[in-house]
Design a protein around this motif. Structure first.
Motif, PDB file in Angstrom:
ATOM      1  N   GLN A   1       0.908  -1.445  -0.156  1.00 29.94           N
ATOM      2  CA  GLN A   1      -0.161   0.133   0.244  1.00 29.94           C
ATOM      3  C   GLN A   1       0.845   1.304   0.064  1.00 29.94           C
ATOM      4  O   GLN A   1       0.439   2.355  -0.674  1.00 29.94           O
ATOM      5  CB  GLN A   1      -0.943   0.068   1.402  1.00 29.94           C
ATOM      6  N   ILE A   2       1.984   1.238   0.818  1.00 28.21           N
ATOM      7  CA  ILE A   2       2.746   2.541   1.128  1.00 28.21           C
ATOM      8  C   ILE A   2       3.752   2.753  -0.005  1.00 28.21           C
ATOM      9  O   ILE A   2       4.007   3.979  -0.472  1.00 28.21           O
ATOM     10  CB  ILE A   2       3.403   2.363   2.319  1.00 28.21           C
ATOM     11  N   ILE A   3       4.442   1.593  -0.622  1.00 26.74           N
ATOM     12  CA  ILE A   3       5.432   1.980  -1.586  1.00 26.74           C
ATOM     13  C   ILE A   3       4.714   2.848  -3.094  1.00 26.74           C
ATOM     14  O   ILE A   3       5.357   3.447  -3.246  1.00 26.74           O
ATOM     15  CB  ILE A   3       6.171   0.457  -1.865  1.00 26.74           C
TER      16      ILE A   3
ATOM     17  N   ILE B   1      -3.834   9.450 -10.133  1.00 23.49           N
ATOM     18  CA  ILE B   1      -3.562   8.420  -9.258  1.00 23.49           C
ATOM     19  C   ILE B   1      -3.779   8.665  -7.753  1.00 23.49           C
ATOM     20  O   ILE B   1      -3.975   7.510  -6.869  1.00 23.49           O
ATOM     21  CB  ILE B   1      -2.033   7.985  -9.791  1.00 23.49           C
ATOM     22  N   LYS B   2      -3.521   9.778  -7.401  1.00 17.45           N
ATOM     23  CA  LYS B   2      -3.302   9.866  -5.754  1.00 17.45           C
ATOM     24  C   LYS B   2      -4.949   9.786  -5.335  1.00 17.45           C
ATOM     25  O   LYS B   2      -5.051   9.282  -4.334  1.00 17.45           O
ATOM     26  CB  LYS B   2      -2.957  11.396  -5.782  1.00 17.45           C
ATOM     27  N   LYS B   3      -5.673  10.472  -6.182  1.00 18.49           N
ATOM     28  CA  LYS B   3      -7.149  10.095  -5.739  1.00 18.49           C
ATOM     29  C   LYS B   3      -7.418   8.654  -5.629  1.00 18.49           C
ATOM     30  O   LYS B   3      -8.063   8.213  -4.445  1.00 18.49           O
ATOM     31  CB  LYS B   3      -8.079  10.729  -6.750  1.00 18.49           C
ATOM     32  N   GLN B   4      -7.250   7.715  -6.640  1.00 14.28           N
ATOM     33  CA  GLN B   4      -7.434   6.433  -6.378  1.00 14.28           C
ATOM     34  C   GLN B   4      -6.529   5.748  -5.196  1.00 14.28           C
ATOM     35  O   GLN B   4      -7.284   4.947  -4.434  1.00 14.28           O
ATOM     36  CB  GLN B   4      -6.947   5.762  -7.702  1.00 14.28           C
ATOM     37  N   GLN B   5      -5.400   5.994  -5.049  1.00 15.51           N
ATOM     38  CA  GLN B   5      -4.652   5.438  -3.869  1.00 15.51           C
ATOM     39  C   GLN B   5      -5.233   5.861  -2.529  1.00 15.51           C
ATOM     40  O   GLN B   5      -5.090   5.067  -1.690  1.00 15.51           O
ATOM     41  CB  GLN B   5      -3.129   6.011  -3.979  1.00 15.51           C
TER      42      GLN B   5
ATOM     43  N   LEU C   1     -10.057   2.458   2.661  1.00 14.34           N
ATOM     44  CA  LEU C   1     -10.650   1.274   2.616  1.00 14.34           C
ATOM     45  C   LEU C   1      -9.688   0.150   3.496  1.00 14.34           C
ATOM     46  O   LEU C   1     -10.115  -0.506   4.302  1.00 14.34           O
ATOM     47  CB  LEU C   1     -10.910   0.539   1.399  1.00 14.34           C
ATOM     48  N   GLU C   2      -8.281   0.273   3.304  1.00  9.18           N
ATOM     49  CA  GLU C   2      -7.582  -0.659   3.904  1.00  9.18           C
ATOM     50  C   GLU C   2      -7.244  -0.422   5.428  1.00  9.18           C
ATOM     51  O   GLU C   2      -7.332  -1.144   6.364  1.00  9.18           O
ATOM     52  CB  GLU C   2      -6.286  -0.595   3.250  1.00  9.18           C
TER      53      GLU C   2
ATOM     54  N   ASP D   1      -5.430  -1.681  14.263  1.00  6.49           N
ATOM     55  CA  ASP D   1      -4.109  -1.669  13.852  1.00  6.49           C
ATOM     56  C   ASP D   1      -3.485  -0.563  13.151  1.00  6.49           C
ATOM     57  O   ASP D   1      -4.066  -0.074  12.142  1.00  6.49           O
ATOM     58  CB  ASP D   1      -3.904  -2.874  12.837  1.00  6.49           C
ATOM     59  N   ASN D   2      -2.512   0.109  13.951  1.00  8.57           N
ATOM     60  CA  ASN D   2      -1.990   1.196  13.725  1.00  8.57           C
ATOM     61  C   ASN D   2      -0.912   1.215  12.803  1.00  8.57           C
ATOM     62  O   ASN D   2      -0.094   2.324  12.276  1.00  8.57           O
ATOM     63  CB  ASN D   2      -1.641   2.336  14.805  1.00  8.57           C
ATOM     64  N   SER D   3      -0.289  -0.140  12.478  1.00 10.52           N
ATOM     65  CA  SER D   3       0.949  -0.137  11.673  1.00 10.52           C
ATOM     66  C   SER D   3       0.988   0.397  10.325  1.00 10.52           C
ATOM     67  O   SER D   3       1.779   1.121   9.848  1.00 10.52           O
ATOM     68  CB  SER D   3       1.168  -1.538  11.416  1.00 10.52           C
ATOM     69  N   LEU D   4      -0.323   0.489   9.683  1.00 10.07           N
ATOM     70  CA  LEU D   4      -0.044   0.937   8.336  1.00 10.07           C
ATOM     71  C   LEU D   4      -0.274   2.651   8.464  1.00 10.07           C
ATOM     72  O   LEU D   4       0.463   3.352   7.766  1.00 10.07           O
ATOM     73  CB  LEU D   4      -1.741   0.770   7.661  1.00 10.07           C
TER      74      LEU D   4
END
Length: 737
Positions: A198-200, A223-227, A233-234, A241-244
Motif C-alpha cells: 500500500q505504502i510503496i 493516481i493519488k485520488k485512487q490511492q 478502505l484498507e 491496527d496502527n501499523s499502516l
C-alpha cells in the motif's frame, strides 16, 4: 483410513479414482487400517483407571498429529503454489546491479532482472562545472532537491528490500509441526507485506510529483485520488491496527520539501542559458561568460539524463511490484484463505445452552442438517468422479488415436444392442444409452455390466459423434454446389500447401482455435517477409485483448488503436487508453500488427504501410467490413494488399459469409442486366462497383450498437434469419476453411 475405505466402497474400489480425489499415491491405499495404540508403552504398576487416562492422553496426541497431517495435505497445494511463485518471480532471477545516477550512464527501458532499488542521484561533480553567481545559485537549489530525493530513496529501497525478504519467508517450518507463534508470525508477515504494497506505490507517486511537477500533474492527481480511496478502505479493514498509519506517517515525513520539481529546474536552466547569452553582448570579458554558458549546457545535459534515468527507475520498480511481487503476495493470500477455511471447518459449535440444560431437539436438528449436507456432498462427489472418468476416457482416446479400431469410433450399448449417440457413464466406468440406463435404474440400483451400486445422481451424460463425418464432408469436392462457388467468388480458399505450412507452426500456448490460427497466420507471413505489417480488425474488444496476449506470448510486436488495449500504467493499476498510430507507421519501430477495434477508428484512418488485413469475424453489415479493408486498400497504397477472412466452419459465421457474399453479387447481377451482352464472369471492376454500392446504401459505423450496450453490430430481422440459416438452406455447400 475410514474416509479412504468409504471412498473405495462408494466408487467400486477404484484405487486410481480414490487416489485422484484424496491426493494419496495408489500404493499407499494398500495399507491396512492403523492400530492407533501402536507405540503406546504403559507405565508399570499403574492403577487401571490411571492406565485409561494415559491411553486417552496418548490417543489425544496421536489424533493431534493426524489432524496436523491432514492440515499439511490440505495446504500442500497452496504452499507449493507460494513456493513456485517465490522461485519463479524472485529466487530464480538475478538482481539488477544499481549504479549511481550521475547523468552519464542510462538505465534500460526493460529488464528481466529483479529491479529493487531507486539509484542514488549523484551531483557532487557538478560543482566543477559552474563558477558564475547565477549558476552557483541554481546549483544550490538543485542540491537541496537531490538531497531530499536521495533521503526518500533510502527509505523506499529499505521498504522494497523488506517486502522482498518478507515474501520469501517460508510459510511453515519444514520438518516439524508449527506452533501457534509460528502461525501468528506468518500472519504478521502477511500484514507487513500488505502494508508495504500500500505504502510503496504512494511513496513513488510522491516522488513522481517532485520529479515531473506540472508536466504530468493531471495523471498524478488521478493516481493519488485512487490511492487515497484504497488507503481509506484498507484502514477500515485493519480497524485498531496502527501499523499502516505509522508507515504512512513516515511516507509523509520523507516527501521532498522544495517548491520546484526536477523537470521545472531543468526548464529554468534553459532560461538561464538564454539569459547568459544575452549578457554575452554587454560584458567586458565575454570569455568567462562563454565558459559559463558551456558549463550550463553540460549541466543541463547531465540533469536531463538524470531525469530520464529517474523516470525509468520508477517505471521499472513499479512494474516489478505490480507484476512479480504482487503475484507472490496473491499466492500467499490463497494459502491464508485455505487456512481460514480449515479453521472455520474445525471451529467448535456454539450452543445457547449449557451442559446441564441440554436441548435435545436442537442437537437432533443440527445432526439432521449435517447428515443432509453430507449426503449432498456425497452425491456431488459421485458426479465429479464420473465426470473425471469420462474426461480420462477422452484423454486415453487422444493418446491412442481415433483410428485404432471400431471401439474408438462406435460405442455399443449392451442393453439395446446398438450404437450410442446420447449416452450415460456410470461411476464404475461403463457406458450405455441414456434412455436405456434410465429405464434399467427404475428396476435396479446396480450397473448392468459389473453390478456395482449405481444411482441416477452419479451419472454423467454425453453425446458421441463419429470423428470421420466432418472430414468426409469437407473432402467431398465433387458435390460442390452453386452456393459454394458463390462463397469463393469474393474470398478465395487457401491452397492446401499453405494450410499445411500454417498448421505445422508451433505456438507456446493455445488460446482457442481461431486465435491460434490468427497468430500462426501472422507468424507465417512474418517468416515470408520480416518487414510485413498487418492490421487485425474485430468488432469485439475482448477478442483483440486475447489476440494481443497471444501475440505477446509468441514474440510478435503489436500495438493497438485507441480504446483497443488498456495497459497498466502509473503507480497503481489504472486504465488509460492510448493510440500510437505513428509508431506503427514508423519503419524503425518494426511493429508487425495493429489491432483495430470497429468502434475505435475503423473509418478515416490511413494505414497504407500495412499490406495485409485480418478480419477476425465476418460482419452482417458489409459496409463495416469494407471500411476496415479501406484502411490499407486506398489511394496512396503502392503495394499489393491481401484481405484474410477468419470464419469457423459449420457455425453461424459460415452463414454470415455466404449472406454478405450474396448481397454483393446481387449488386453485380443488377448492373449486368442493365448492360446487354455483358460478360457473365465477375471481374474486379464489377466487385469494386458492388462494394461502392454497398457503402452508399449502408449505415457505416451507425450499424454498431451504442456504447452503453457493449460491442457488436445491429442486425435487422431479415438479416438475422439469413445470418443463422444461409448455409443450412444451401445443400452440399462445403464448409469454408
Amino acid at each position: 483410513m475410514q474416509v479412504i475405505e468409504t471412498l473405495k466402497e462408494s466408487f467400486g474400489k477404484s484405487d486410481e479414482v480414490v487416489s485422484f480425489l484424496s491426493g494419496i499415491p495408489v500404493e499407499a491405499l494398500l495399507i491396512v487400517p492403523r492400530d492407533f495404540l501402536n507405540g503406546y508403552q504403559p507405565i508399570e504398576d499403574l492403577p487401571a483407571d490411571q492406565i485409561v487416562i494415559e491411553k486417552e492422553k496418548f490417543l489425544e496426541q496421536k489424533f493431534y498429529d493426524l489432524a496436523e497431517d491432514c492440515r499439511r495435505i490440505i495446504l500442500k497445494s497452496s504452499i507449493n503454489g507460494v513456493k513456485k511463485a517465490v522461485s519463479q518471480k524472485i529466487q530464480s532471477r538475478s538482481t539488477y546491479q544499481i549504479f549511481e545516477n550521475d547523468g552519464d550512464a542510462a538505465l534500460p527501458k526493460s529488464t528481466k532482472l529483479i529491479f529493487n532499488k531507486i539509484p542514488k542521484i549523484e551531483i557532487s561533480n557538478f560543482k566543477a562545472l559552474v563558477g558564475g553567481v547565477k549558476s552557483n545559485s541554481f546549483l544550490t537549489r538543485v542540491e537541496r532537491l537531490i538531497f531530499s530525493l536521495n533521503k526518500q530513496s533510502e527509505i523506499l529501497n529499505d521498504w522494497v528490500s523488506t517486502l522482498i525478504d518478507t515474501l520469501c519467508k517460508p510459510l511453515l517450518t519444514d520438518g516439524k509441526n508449527p506452533d501457534g507463534e509460528e502461525y501468528e508470525q506468518s500472519l504478521k508477515d502477511q500484514d507487513l507485506a500488505s502494508n508495504l504494497l500500500q505504502i510503496i506505490p504512494r511513496a513513488l507517486t510522491d516522488r513522481s510529483e517532485f520529479i515531473l511537477g506540472e508536466e504530468d500533474s493531471t495523471r498524478i492527481k488521478d493516481i493519488k485520488k485512487q490511492q487515497d480511496g484504497d488507503f481509506k478502505l484498507e484502514l477500515q479493514r485493519k480497524g485498531d491496527d496502527n501499523s499502516l498509519k505509522e508507515l504512512d506517517s513516515i511516507r509523509e515525513s520523507i516527501k521532498p520539501l522544495t517548491n520546484a520539481s526536477l523537470q521545472e529546474l531543468i526548464d529554468e536552466l534553459k532560461d538561464l542559458e538564454i539569459d547568459l547569452k544575452q549578457d554575452l553582448k554587454d560584458v567586458i570579458n565575454p570569455e568567462i561568460v562563454s565558459e559559463e554558458i558551456e558549463a550550463v549546457k553540460t549541466f543541463n545535459f547531465k540533469l536531463r539524463n538524470i531525469l530520464e534515468s529517474e523516470k525509468l527507475a520508477q517505471i521499472l520498480l513499479q512494474r516489478e511490484i505490480n507484476t512479480n511481487l504482487n503475484s507472490v503476495f496473491n499466492a500467499r493470500i490463497e494459502y491464508f484463505k485455505q487456512l481460514q477455511l480449515i479453521s472455520d471447518s474445525v471451529a467448535r459449535k456454539e450452543y445457547s445452552f449449557g451442559p446441564t440444560t441440554v436441548v435435545s431437539q436442537k442437537i437432533f436438528s443440527d445432526c439432521s442438517m449435517l447428515i443432509t449436507n453430507l449426503n449432498d456432498l456425497s452425491k456431488k462427489m459421485s458426479r465429479d468422479v464420473t465426470k473425471f472418468r469420462y474426461l480420462l476416457s477422452l484423454s486415453n482416446d487422444d493418446n491412442d488415436g481415433v483410428s485404432n479400431g471400431k471401439d474408438s469410433e462406435d460405442l455399443f450399448c449392451i442393453i439395446c444392442r446398438s450404437a450410442i449417440t446420447v449416452g450415460s457413464l456410470t461411476p464404475c466406468g461403463h457406458k450405455y444409452c441414456k434412455d436405456c440406463l434410465a429405464e434399467w435404474l427404475k428396476r435396479s440400483s446396480s450397473c448392468p455390466t459389473c453390478k456395482s451400486r449405481t444411482s441416477t445422481y452419479a451419472l454423467h451424460h454425453f453425446t458421441h459423434y463419429k470423428p470421420n463425418i466432418s472430414a468426409q464432408y469437407v473432402n467431398d469436392q465433387n458435390n460442390e454446389s452453386h452456393e459454394s462457388s458463390q462463397i469463393h467468388s469474393i474470398y478465395k480458399p487457401i491452397e492446401n500447401q499453405i494450410v499445411d505450412e500454417i498448421k505445422d507452426i508451433k505456438l507456446k500456448n493455445s488460446y482457442g482455435s481461431k486465435v491460434d490460427l490468427i497468430v500462426k497466420q501472422t507468424i507465417y507471413l512474418v517468416r515470408k517477409d520480416p518487414n510485413v505489417q498487418i492490421v487485425i480488425f474485430s468488432q469485439w474488444q475482448a477478442l483483440l485483448l486475447i489476440i494481443g496476449a497471444a501475440l505477446k506470448a509468441n514474440n510478435v510486436s503489436f500495438i493497438g488503436s485507441k480504446g483497443t488495449l488498456v495497459p497498466e500504467v502509473g503507480a497503481g493499476r489504472h486504465p488509460k487508453g492510448y493510440s500510437d498510430i505513428e509508431d506503427f507507421k514508423d519503419p524503425s519501430k518494426k511493429i508487425t500488427c495493429f489491432l483495430l477495434n470497429a468502434k475505435a477508428q475503423a473509418s478515416g484512418l490511413t494505414l497504407v504501410n500495412a499490406t495485409h488485413i485480418f478480419l477476425c469475424e465476418p460482419l452482417v453489415n458489409t459496409s463495416l467490413e469494407l471500411q476496415a479493408i479501406g484502411r490499407i486498400h486506398r489511394i496512396g497504397q503502392k503495394k499489393k494488399t491481401t484481405v484474410w477472412m477468419f470464419a469457423i466452419e459449420n457455425s453461424v459465421e459460415e452463414s454470415i459469409v455466404l449472406m454478405s457474399t450474396k448481397k454483393r453479387l446481387q449488386y453485380i447481377n443488377k448492373e449486368k442486366k442493365k448492360v446487354a451482352g455483358k460478360n457473365e464472369q465477375t471481374t474486379i471492376n464489377d466487385l469494386n462497383e458492388a462494394e461502392s454500392m454497398t457503402l452508399m446504401q449502408s449505415e457505416g459505423n451507425a450499424a454498431l450498437v451504442g456504447k452503453n450496450f457493449g460491442d457488436g453490430e445491429e442486425v435487422t430481422n431479415s438479416d438475422l434469419w439469413d445470418a443463422f440459416f444461409s448455409a443450412r438452406n444451401s445443400e452440399g455447400v462445403n464448409p469454408m476453411t
